[in-house]
Every structure is written in C-alpha cells, then in structure tokens.
Design an enzyme around this catalytic site. Structure first.
Site, PDB file in Angstrom:
ATOM      1  N   SER A 189      -6.584  -2.220  -4.064  1.00 15.41           N
ATOM      2  CA  SER A 189      -7.096  -1.364  -3.165  1.00 15.41           C
ATOM      3  C   SER A 189      -6.100  -1.339  -1.889  1.00 15.41           C
ATOM      4  CB  SER A 189      -8.583  -1.933  -2.806  1.00 15.41           C
ATOM      5  OG  SER A 189      -9.217  -0.901  -2.070  1.00 15.41           O
ATOM      6  N   ASP A 341     -13.394   6.811  -8.658  1.00 14.81           N
ATOM      7  CA  ASP A 341     -12.814   6.061  -7.543  1.00 14.81           C
ATOM      8  C   ASP A 341     -12.143   7.358  -6.464  1.00 14.81           C
ATOM      9  OD1 ASP A 341     -11.319   4.578  -5.421  1.00 14.81           O
ATOM     10  OD2 ASP A 341     -10.445   3.598  -7.083  1.00 14.81           O
ATOM     11  N   HIS A 371     -14.286   2.009  -8.484  1.00  9.73           N
ATOM     12  CA  HIS A 371     -13.336   1.091  -7.488  1.00  9.73           C
ATOM     13  C   HIS A 371     -13.925  -0.246  -7.294  1.00  9.73           C
ATOM     14  CE1 HIS A 371     -10.539   0.760  -4.451  1.00  9.73           C
ATOM     15  NE2 HIS A 371     -11.224  -0.271  -3.648  1.00  9.73           N
TER      16      HIS A 371
END
Ligand SMILES: *[C@@H]1O[C@H](CO)[C@@H](O)[C@H](O)[C@H]1NC(C)=O
Length: 403
Positions: A189, A341, A371
């Site tokens: 991320s 995501d 995600h």
C-alpha cells in the site's frame, strides 16, 4: 468489571450484525470470502466505535478497556528461528529480523520493508508478525522501518526516513552478515509507494556511491495522485471496497499538505484539469490498462501547479510521474494488485510502464482480492484470508528467486 464485559460483548454483537447486513448489501459480487470480510469490517468498526466512545466519555485508554475484557492484539511474532531486535539506522528507528541459518554458510540476503497505513497509520509493531513471516519465508535479514508519519510529518519526511534507512543498510550490510549486492526493497500500500520511491531515488542519484538494489516488491501500491477517476477508483467511488476512494484520497492529502478540503477537488480530478493533455497525463494513460484505448499523445504544455500541490508531479511522491528514462534502470520488480481495490490500476500502469522501459516485471493479479487482504489477521486474529496467505507466499517466492 463483569457487568461492563457483558455490556461490551452484547453491544459488539448487536452493532456488528447491523453493520454486517449494511456492508453486505453493497459488496462487489466477486470478492473473496465475502462473509469473513463483512464480519471483519463489522467487528473492526464496532471495536473502534466502542473504543472511541470509551475514550470520549473520559474512562481512559481504549487499550486498557480491551485488555481488561481479554482482547489482546495478535501482532507479535515469536519464533525460535528468528532473532528480532530494535536499532537505529542513521537516526531512523528500525526493527531487524534475522532468521537463523546453518553456520558456515555464505552471506545472507537483505530486504527493507516499509509498512502500509496511508503514510499516517500503523507501525513496525503492528506489522511485526507479517514481517517476521517474510523473514522466515525468504531467509533474508529484513529491516522494518519506523518512518515518521503524516500529517505531523508530511512528504518528504516519511520518504526520506525510508531512504536514509536503506542507504544505511546498503553501507553497513556486512555488519549484519548480508551481501550488499543482494538487497531489495518491499512494502504494501503506502509502503509500496515508499519502496518504489526509494528505488527510483537510489537508481537516479546513488548509483555510483552504493550497490544497486536487487529488486523492488510492491504489494497493492499507491503510485499516483494525478488521476482519481481511473476505472478502479471510479468503481471504488460506487461499490463498497475495503479502502473507499475518499479514504485513500484523504491519505494522499494528509501526506501532501493536510488540507482536507482538497478531497472533493481531487475526487473529480479538479486539481489536474489544466494538465489533462500534458506528458504527466500520458504517464497514467488508460491505454496501459486497455490497449484498445488509443495512446494519448501529450501536448507541450507547461503548467505549474500551485506550490501546495506541486509534489503531485514529483516521482518520489508519486512514482508513476517518473520519466521513462528513470524507470529503465530499475531492478527486477514484483507488483501485486487486487480486483476490488481502488489502487489496482496504479499497480497495473506501473507494471506496464516498467515493462515498456525494459525492466523485468512480474505482475501478480488477484481478481477476487481486496485491499489489505494480505494483512487482515494482523488487526484481528482469526481473520486470515486464504487469498492473503497465497499472496504472501507468492511474494516470498519472488523474493527468494530474485534476491
Ligand atoms: C485548502 O484548499 C482549498 C481548496 O483548494 C483552498 O481554497 C484553501 O486556500 C486551502 N487552504 C490552505 C490553508 O491552504
């Protein structure tokens, strides 16, 4: 305390069920283990709600409440084959994970790891178990970096902390029994953003001074703040995803300048209207996602963004803004993306651009993933997803092969 315990349990159960029904109704149909995802979300929201209410009423710290009713964090790694210690790399706090290896072997490999959390949340502590597993799986000495967080420390501080720690490791690798020519960077991320930015910076400016990185591994990375209407963001504006578009845009804003009134402007791409035909727009071209869309031919536009926005075009802030020439020298790359995501298209576009620049890239797609799926069980035990386990295994395999 018994009464309080029963009340909290009952409140949790009721709120969780109500939330679960609400979230389930807007979940994409193709997401992996939807029942587990919904329960995770519901339980997580409920704990947050109870925790913040408890604190607002002045009863004390939420951690004490949860401890007193027997809720313990499942963060910490414990394995007799792993030596874990905290240290400081040129002033940056790090936690080092050294797997035990047979004596007399050759030098070890090394991996820098930057945790996710939108540049604003989480810690090496919260990622302890995940990073421990990466070290045990890869056999590498893994350095997890406690970079300082936004919004108190905006760009470039978190990036520079990661860079400083990586430079230190490359210079002092021998002290850890690590071969300096076999070191990579990785992150998930926002940590994937930091890993990509560090790799770009080392390639561009430190090539002669330090050994080159051996690989970069980017797990559902955030790579650009130019276009918040990519197909994956567009979907994230409408259906329920684990990381809603507005939340992700809010993280970008915190990292940039913490002017939260920009979230609405960014959501509609109002901040980059004047650059829609510039070369920067061609770096996030829809053509990279779908080759039937004609390739954008940039015009020679030079528009300066206002000072408080100009880092949006800085590749160390958003790596997709790097020029082809700077991408071409990057090391072997692993990018993983999930179907549900908002960041999916960032990863695909970066993989595509790197490939076109001649970099060896492995793009791992998980259409039913969402995600954060790789680290859900860090926050709440019993929430390990089969797909997350697979993603971690695939990441470990890549690192073992390439390092
Ligand atoms: C925050 O952004 C808004 C919208 O672009 C702008 O009008 C305002 O001046 C900004 N505030 C600060 C403190 O920079």
């Amino acid at each position: 305390m018994m009464g309080a315990c029963k009340t909290v349990t009952l409140l949790t159960a009721v709120t969780a069920v109500v939330l679960a029904v609400y979230v389930y109704s807007s979940l994409p149909p193709d997401v992996t283990e939807p029942g587990k995802l919904v329960m995770f979300k519901a339980v997580f929201f409920t704990f947050s709600l109870i925790g913040s209410t408890y604190e607002k009423l002045g009863f004390g710290d939420r951690a004490d409440l949860f401890r007193s009713i027997g809720v313990k964090p499942s963060f910490l790694v414990s394995d007799s084959n792993l030596e874990v210690r905290d240290s400081s790399f040129s002033g940056v706090q790090v936690r080092i994970y050294k797997p035990q290896v047979q004596k007399g072997g050759s030098k070890m490999t090394g991996l820098m790891f930057f945790h996710g959390g939108g540049w604003a949340l989480s810690s090496t502590y919260a990622y302890d178990r995940l990073v421990g597993r990466i070290a045990l799986g890869t056999g590498a000495v893994v350095v997890s970096v406690e970079y300082r967080l936004a919004p108190e420390q905006k760009f470039p501080v978190p990036f520079e902390d990661c860079l400083t720690a990586t430079q230190h490791f490359l210079q002092h690798a021998a002290e850890f029994g690590v071969d300096p020519t076999r070191i990579g960077v990785a992150g998930d991320s926002s940590g994937g953003n930091l890993a990509a930015a560090v790799a770009l910076r080392l390639e561009k400016d430190d090539k002669k001074k330090l050994p080159p990185l051996k690989l970069q591994a980017l797990v559902y990375p955030a790579l650009q703040a130019f276009d918040f209407q990519t197909p994956s963001y567009a979907r994230g504006h409408s259906v329920y995803v684990n990381l809603p578009a507005k939340l992700m845009i809010g993280f970008w804003v915190k990292y940039l300048n913490n002017n939260m009134s920009l979230i609405d402007v960014f959501s509609n791409n109002g901040h980059t209207t004047a650059l829609r035909k510039s070369r920067f727009a061609s770096y996030v071209d829809r053509h990279f996602l779908d080759e039937s869309v004609p390739r954008l031919t940039p015009e020679d536009i030079s528009v300066d963004l206002p000072d408080d926005l100009k880092d949006i075009l800085n590749p160390y802030f958003s790596p997709l803004m790097a020029e082809d020439a700077d991408l071409s020298g990057l090391p072997d790359t692993y990018v993983s993306v999930c179907g549900t995501d908002v960041l999916r298209d960032d990863g695909i576009m970066y993989a595509k651009r790197l490939e076109m620049a001649g970099v060896q890239v492995r793009l791992a797609r998980y259409p039913s993933g969402f995600h954060g799926v790789m680290s859900m069980d860090l926050a709440l035990k019993h929430f390990e997803f089969e797909l997350g386990r697979q993603m971690l295994q695939d990441l470990v395999t890549f690192v073992r092969e390439k390092l």
